[in-house]
Design an enzyme around this catalytic site. Structure first.
Site, short mmCIF file in Angstrom:
data_model
loop_
_atom_site.label_atom_id
_atom_site.label_comp_id
_atom_site.label_asym_id
_atom_site.label_seq_id
_atom_site.Cartn_x
_atom_site.Cartn_y
_atom_site.Cartn_z
N ASP A 218 1.53 -2.92 10.75
CA ASP A 218 2.67 -1.91 11.39
C ASP A 218 3.57 -2.73 12.66
O ASP A 218 3.96 -2.24 13.54
CB ASP A 218 2.11 -0.87 11.92
CG ASP A 218 1.24 0.14 10.84
OD1 ASP A 218 1.72 -0.07 9.70
OD2 ASP A 218 0.32 0.40 11.18
N LYS B 12 7.22 -5.73 9.78
CA LYS B 12 7.52 -6.73 8.89
C LYS B 12 8.69 -6.17 7.87
O LYS B 12 9.43 -7.15 7.70
CB LYS B 12 6.28 -7.12 8.03
CG LYS B 12 5.05 -7.52 8.61
CD LYS B 12 4.09 -7.88 7.80
CE LYS B 12 3.15 -6.61 7.32
NZ LYS B 12 2.67 -5.59 8.27
N GLY C 225 3.14 0.26 4.33
CA GLY C 225 4.48 1.03 4.38
C GLY C 225 5.50 0.16 5.11
O GLY C 225 5.31 -0.01 6.36
N HIS C 226 6.43 -0.36 4.29
CA HIS C 226 7.41 -1.22 5.06
C HIS C 226 8.81 -0.55 5.15
O HIS C 226 9.28 -0.19 4.26
CB HIS C 226 7.73 -2.51 4.21
CG HIS C 226 6.34 -3.41 4.46
ND1 HIS C 226 6.14 -4.51 3.47
CD2 HIS C 226 5.16 -3.23 4.99
CE1 HIS C 226 4.84 -5.06 3.76
NE2 HIS C 226 4.47 -4.12 4.48
N GLN D 262 -0.04 -5.24 5.45
CA GLN D 262 -1.01 -5.19 6.50
C GLN D 262 -1.11 -6.25 7.74
O GLN D 262 0.15 -6.70 8.03
CB GLN D 262 -2.46 -5.10 6.12
CG GLN D 262 -2.86 -3.89 5.19
CD GLN D 262 -2.27 -3.99 3.72
OE1 GLN D 262 -2.61 -4.94 3.11
NE2 GLN D 262 -1.82 -2.89 3.34
P1 IMP Z 1 -7.25 0.73 3.24
O1 IMP Z 1 -6.50 -0.45 3.16
O2 IMP Z 1 -6.94 1.99 2.74
O3 IMP Z 1 -9.00 0.47 2.77
O4 IMP Z 1 -7.92 0.79 4.95
C1 IMP Z 1 -8.68 0.04 5.66
C2 IMP Z 1 -7.91 -0.13 7.01
O5 IMP Z 1 -6.62 -0.73 7.05
C3 IMP Z 1 -7.77 0.99 7.52
O6 IMP Z 1 -7.88 1.02 9.12
C4 IMP Z 1 -6.10 1.47 7.62
O7 IMP Z 1 -5.68 2.22 8.43
C5 IMP Z 1 -5.74 -0.02 7.69
N1 IMP Z 1 -4.50 -0.22 6.75
C6 IMP Z 1 -4.46 -0.50 5.55
N2 IMP Z 1 -2.91 -0.51 5.23
C7 IMP Z 1 -2.38 -0.69 6.46
C8 IMP Z 1 -0.84 -0.99 6.96
O8 IMP Z 1 -0.19 -1.06 5.97
N3 IMP Z 1 -0.68 -0.81 8.12
C9 IMP Z 1 -1.67 -0.54 8.97
N4 IMP Z 1 -2.70 -0.50 8.53
C10 IMP Z 1 -3.52 -0.36 7.46
#
Ligand code: IMP
Length: 422
Positions: free
Chosen positions: A13, A16, A40-41, A225
């Site tokens: 977040d 990017k 989410g971009h 991420q």
């Molecule tokens: P997962 O990727 O759904 O397994 O989530 C694992 C952790 O990564 C959690 O804390 C999510 O909130 C975080 N996370 C996954 N994708 C994103 C992203 O695109 N932005 C911010 N946090 C993310």
């Protein structure tokens, strides 16, 4: 250098999407190498806001080829929906031409989503705070060698056999766990139908990228991420299940390791969504104010993001792990009217001080903060570094000093033109 890799420097977040959007204007290929539709971009285009979850951010540029690399986990039903939404917005999405999907990318099925949510429920207060989209279980099945790949979706015999193999393993423990059994025929119907739609795009994307690289094409690797969510280098176990730092860019695409420009995206303050340690978190009213000023709510799940001070210890660590050569600093405009503090070291539970990010006990460290004078001016119309208020400039320079990374780009608003290049 014709290849650029963009990575989030903390927990995602960082903005990017906007940076990739403006870099994509000058590139031939934009490639996602990890994660899935947990990302989410957000792009703010002249026609309005656009949030992309799986499709690379270069899709808004007519001339770029967008690639979903083998390191991504793909929910084919979600992908079909995302393609439809983009087409409804008038964007060209031409499978096999401007959107290529690696045949090696693994597939997320409904059972993964259910397993993800079930596991979170079991963890109780130790939950990770996942997006609930099945990301972890899909990567786990890849490692367990029972996963489905996109190429299976267009090979009916292989798809049926792979589904039987998956059902055999999952159904052995799904029923005792209270999860519904996998219905192979129903899954086959849904996945084969999605495969038919996606068929023109399902290719040996690694081979395409290696040829492009050999021909000197400009390739932009779009990290998802952030480095501290990397399954190995991040704040384990509060991480995602992919290699979100630069290390994933080669294994997740099939490109050979080669020198490239690596850009780390850092927000002018820190945020985190989901659970896990966050040394500079502001749990008070100031954190609330920052969340509102920065509109810090997740673009995938809508969850409020935790907010805190800029952490130069964490940024330096991620920069080193990811080979970052420069930072883009985003959301500087949001800090208008805030007191400014930077974390420059951690006080460990034993009283010692460190500037290295520890692999354990990060939840127990105390941030050591330095205070800087804030600014009250509106930065959104500023386009030259020299025209920034002196205190904003000093803040940027202090970050450079403490991280050892140059900041060549400062973003002062969500729109494309709200950028300062130094
Ligand atoms: P997962 O990727 O759904 O397994 O989530 C694992 C952790 O990564 C959690 O804390 C999510 O909130 C975080 N996370 C996954 N994708 C994103 C992203 O695109 N932005 C911010 N946090 C993310």
């Amino acid at each position: 250098m014709p290849t650029t890799c963009v990575v989030g420097i903390l927990w995602g977040d960082e903005g990017k999407g906007k940076v990739i959007d403006y870099l994509a204007a000058d590139t031939d290929f934009v490639v996602r190498f990890g994660g899935g539709h947990n990302a989410g971009h957000t792009l703010v285009l002249p026609t309005g806001k656009l949030v992309l979850h799986l499709i690379p951010s270069g899709i808004v540029h007519a001339h770029t080829v967008n690639v979903i690399g083998n390191g991504v986990v793909v929910d084919p039903v979600h992908l079909c929906g995302e393609i439809d939404k983009l087409r409804q917005r008038g964007l060209r999405v031409d499978l096999g031409r401007n959107l290529l999907l690696s045949e090696r990318a693994h597939v997320i099925v409904d059972a993964h989503r259910r397993q993800d949510q079930w596991a979170e429920g079991l963890r109780g207060s130790g939950k990770i705070g996942t997006t609930g989209r099945g990301i972890g279980p899909a990567y786990a099945d890849r490692c367990a060698r029972i996963g489905l790949r996109l190429g299976d979706l267009i090979r009916p015999d292989r798809l049926r056999a792979a589904l039987h193999g998956l059902a055999l393993q999952k159904n052995a423990w799904f029923a005792p766990a209270g999860l519904p059994a996998l219905d192979v025929e129903a899954m086959f119907g849904e996945l084969a139908a999605a495969g038919e739609r996606l068929r023109p795009g399902i290719v040996d994307a690694g081979a395409v990228l290696r040829d492009a690289h050999a021909a000197g094409k400009r390739i932009l690797l779009e990290g998802a991420q952030g480095c501290l969510l990397d399954v190995e280098q991040g704040t384990y176990p509060f991480v995602t299940s992919s290699h979100a730092s630069t290390g994933g860019a080669f294994s997740g695409t099939g490109l050979p390791p080669h020198p490239m420009r690596t850009v780390g995206i850092a927000k002018a303050y820190a945020t985190r969504v989901g659970e896990g340690p966050f040394p500079t978190e502001l749990k008070d009213e100031l954190g609330n104010r920052l969340r509102i000023a920065g509109n810090e709510f997740g673009s995938t799940t809508g969850r409020p993001r935790r907010c805190g001070w800029f952490d130069t210890v964490a940024v330096r660590y991620s920069g080193a792990v990811s080979g970052v050569g420069e930072l883009v600093l985003t959301n500087l405009d949001v800090l208008r009217g805030f007191p400014l503090q930077l974390c420059t070291a951690y006080r460990m539970p034993d009283g010692s001080s460190t500037t290295a990010l520890p692999a354990f006990d990060l939840e127990a460290v105390q941030p050591q903060l330095v205070e800087l004078p804030g600014f009250t001016e509106d930065l959104r119309e500023v386009r030259r570094f020299e025209a920034l208020p002196a205190n904003a400039r000093a803040y940027v320079q202090a970050i450079e000093r403490h991280t050892g990374l140059p900041i060549r780009t400062v973003s002062v608003g969500p729109e494309r033109q709200q950028v300062i290049l130094r």
